[in-house]
Design a protein around this motif. Structure first.
Motif, mmCIF file in Angstrom:
data_model
loop_
_atom_site.group_PDB
_atom_site.id
_atom_site.type_symbol
_atom_site.label_atom_id
_atom_site.label_comp_id
_atom_site.label_asym_id
_atom_site.label_seq_id
_atom_site.Cartn_x
_atom_site.Cartn_y
_atom_site.Cartn_z
ATOM 1 N N ARG A 68 -83.312 12.726 48.000
ATOM 2 C CA ARG A 68 -84.383 12.236 47.126
ATOM 3 C C ARG A 68 -83.849 11.925 45.736
ATOM 4 O O ARG A 68 -84.219 10.932 45.128
ATOM 5 C CB ARG A 68 -85.509 13.260 47.026
ATOM 6 C CG ARG A 68 -86.406 13.308 48.220
ATOM 7 C CD ARG A 68 -87.533 14.284 47.979
ATOM 8 N NE ARG A 68 -88.340 14.452 49.162
ATOM 9 C CZ ARG A 68 -89.238 15.396 49.311
ATOM 10 N NH1 ARG A 68 -89.468 16.263 48.340
ATOM 11 N NH2 ARG A 68 -89.936 15.482 50.423
ATOM 12 N N LEU A 69 -82.999 12.807 45.242
ATOM 13 C CA LEU A 69 -82.422 12.613 43.921
ATOM 14 C C LEU A 69 -81.574 11.345 43.889
ATOM 15 O O LEU A 69 -81.667 10.552 42.956
ATOM 16 C CB LEU A 69 -81.578 13.829 43.523
ATOM 17 C CG LEU A 69 -80.935 13.809 42.155
ATOM 18 C CD1 LEU A 69 -81.991 13.718 41.066
ATOM 19 C CD2 LEU A 69 -80.075 15.038 41.952
ATOM 20 N N VAL A 70 -80.754 11.139 44.924
ATOM 21 C CA VAL A 70 -79.926 9.930 45.004
ATOM 22 C C VAL A 70 -80.822 8.704 45.058
ATOM 23 O O VAL A 70 -80.588 7.707 44.369
ATOM 24 C CB VAL A 70 -78.978 9.999 46.222
ATOM 25 C CG1 VAL A 70 -78.337 8.650 46.495
ATOM 26 C CG2 VAL A 70 -77.923 11.067 46.005
ATOM 27 N N SER A 71 -81.874 8.765 45.866
ATOM 28 C CA SER A 71 -82.796 7.644 46.005
ATOM 29 C C SER A 71 -83.488 7.340 44.677
ATOM 30 O O SER A 71 -83.596 6.181 44.269
ATOM 31 C CB SER A 71 -83.835 7.966 47.081
ATOM 32 O OG SER A 71 -84.780 6.948 47.170
ATOM 33 N N GLU A 72 -83.945 8.380 43.999
ATOM 34 C CA GLU A 72 -84.616 8.193 42.710
ATOM 35 C C GLU A 72 -83.646 7.654 41.664
ATOM 36 O O GLU A 72 -84.013 6.815 40.840
ATOM 37 C CB GLU A 72 -85.251 9.496 42.245
ATOM 38 C CG GLU A 72 -86.468 9.884 43.060
ATOM 39 C CD GLU A 72 -87.002 11.262 42.724
ATOM 40 O OE1 GLU A 72 -86.503 11.893 41.766
ATOM 41 O OE2 GLU A 72 -87.929 11.712 43.426
ATOM 42 N N SER A 73 -82.402 8.100 41.711
ATOM 43 C CA SER A 73 -81.393 7.615 40.783
ATOM 44 C C SER A 73 -81.116 6.131 41.033
ATOM 45 O O SER A 73 -81.012 5.341 40.102
ATOM 46 C CB SER A 73 -80.106 8.428 40.942
ATOM 47 O OG SER A 73 -79.106 7.927 40.098
ATOM 48 N N TYR A 74 -81.008 5.759 42.308
ATOM 49 C CA TYR A 74 -80.801 4.358 42.672
ATOM 50 C C TYR A 74 -81.968 3.511 42.184
ATOM 51 O O TYR A 74 -81.771 2.447 41.612
ATOM 52 C CB TYR A 74 -80.641 4.218 44.185
ATOM 53 C CG TYR A 74 -80.611 2.781 44.636
ATOM 54 C CD1 TYR A 74 -79.457 2.019 44.484
ATOM 55 C CD2 TYR A 74 -81.739 2.180 45.190
ATOM 56 C CE1 TYR A 74 -79.424 0.688 44.873
ATOM 57 C CE2 TYR A 74 -81.720 0.848 45.579
ATOM 58 C CZ TYR A 74 -80.567 0.107 45.419
ATOM 59 O OH TYR A 74 -80.550 -1.197 45.795
ATOM 60 N N GLU A 75 -83.187 3.991 42.398
ATOM 61 C CA GLU A 75 -84.385 3.261 41.976
ATOM 62 C C GLU A 75 -84.409 3.106 40.456
ATOM 63 O O GLU A 75 -84.739 2.048 39.928
ATOM 64 C CB GLU A 75 -85.645 3.970 42.470
ATOM 65 C CG GLU A 75 -86.936 3.256 42.154
ATOM 66 C CD GLU A 75 -87.093 1.915 42.861
ATOM 67 O OE1 GLU A 75 -87.951 1.136 42.419
ATOM 68 O OE2 GLU A 75 -86.363 1.637 43.824
ATOM 69 N N ASP A 78 -81.785 3.077 38.433
ATOM 70 C CA ASP A 78 -80.755 2.099 38.076
ATOM 71 C C ASP A 78 -81.237 0.680 38.347
ATOM 72 O O ASP A 78 -80.997 -0.238 37.555
ATOM 73 C CB ASP A 78 -79.459 2.363 38.849
ATOM 74 C CG ASP A 78 -78.772 3.647 38.414
ATOM 75 O OD1 ASP A 78 -79.128 4.196 37.349
ATOM 76 O OD2 ASP A 78 -77.883 4.109 39.156
ATOM 77 N N ARG A 79 -81.918 0.473 39.463
ATOM 78 C CA ARG A 79 -82.439 -0.838 39.820
ATOM 79 C C ARG A 79 -83.471 -1.307 38.796
ATOM 80 O O ARG A 79 -83.466 -2.460 38.359
ATOM 81 C CB ARG A 79 -83.060 -0.815 41.220
ATOM 82 C CG ARG A 79 -83.422 -2.202 41.757
ATOM 83 C CD ARG A 79 -84.171 -2.121 43.067
ATOM 84 N NE ARG A 79 -85.500 -1.536 42.945
ATOM 85 C CZ ARG A 79 -86.560 -2.158 42.405
ATOM 86 N NH1 ARG A 79 -86.449 -3.354 41.910
ATOM 87 N NH2 ARG A 79 -87.734 -1.550 42.353
ATOM 88 N N LEU A 80 -84.357 -0.406 38.394
ATOM 89 C CA LEU A 80 -85.384 -0.753 37.407
ATOM 90 C C LEU A 80 -84.773 -1.069 36.038
ATOM 91 O O LEU A 80 -85.210 -1.992 35.351
ATOM 92 C CB LEU A 80 -86.416 0.365 37.292
ATOM 93 C CG LEU A 80 -87.312 0.559 38.513
ATOM 94 C CD1 LEU A 80 -88.151 1.820 38.350
ATOM 95 C CD2 LEU A 80 -88.198 -0.651 38.732
ATOM 96 N N VAL A 81 -83.768 -0.306 35.648
ATOM 97 C CA VAL A 81 -83.088 -0.560 34.373
ATOM 98 C C VAL A 81 -82.424 -1.940 34.418
ATOM 99 O O VAL A 81 -82.499 -2.714 33.457
ATOM 100 C CB VAL A 81 -82.055 0.549 34.053
ATOM 101 C CG1 VAL A 81 -81.132 0.143 32.918
ATOM 102 C CG2 VAL A 81 -82.760 1.856 33.726
ATOM 103 N N GLU A 82 -81.801 -2.253 35.533
ATOM 104 C CA GLU A 82 -81.155 -3.552 35.702
ATOM 105 C C GLU A 82 -82.186 -4.687 35.623
ATOM 106 O O GLU A 82 -81.962 -5.704 34.950
ATOM 107 C CB GLU A 82 -80.432 -3.587 37.055
ATOM 108 C CG GLU A 82 -79.571 -4.800 37.256
ATOM 109 C CD GLU A 82 -78.821 -4.715 38.574
ATOM 110 O OE1 GLU A 82 -79.022 -5.625 39.393
ATOM 111 O OE2 GLU A 82 -78.074 -3.741 38.757
#
Length: 96
Positions: free
Chosen positions: A73-80, A82-86
């Motif tokens: 979940r943490l990895v998924s939230e971190s990916y999300e 990063d995607r939103l920041v991008e």
């Protein structure tokens, strides 16, 4: 069981979730901190029978599974994130 130990500190009934004693019940000072081993007035008592090996194994497996789920979940939230920041950066560049 009295509401306070002889030292006057209130007691709390707790469950251990360490690898050595998963699911093992105990009472300790309400201010007991298992991470540093501080027990308030140093009163501590186990309050159930020793667990058998299969119980320890099952509890340890469940605990490992819980950690795996939380990590994913943490990895998924971190990916999300990063995607939103991008996406936000792209939007900012377009607006300039």
């Amino acid at each position: 069981m009295a509401a306070n130990f002889a030292c006057g500190l209130p007691i709390a009934r707790r469950t251990s979730w360490t690898n050595e004693n998963p699911g093992h019940k105990f009472v300790a000072s309400k201010f007991y901190n298992y991470e540093i081993g501080q027990r308030g007035c140093n009163t501590f008592e186990w309050h159930d029978e020793d667990i058998v090996h299969w119980q320890k194994d099952v509890t340890s497996m469940l605990e490992a599974e819980k950690h795996s789920i939380l990590k994913s979940r943490l990895v998924s939230e971190s990916y999300e994130k990063d995607r939103l920041v991008e996406e936000l950066e792209k939007m900012k560049k377009k607006s300039l």
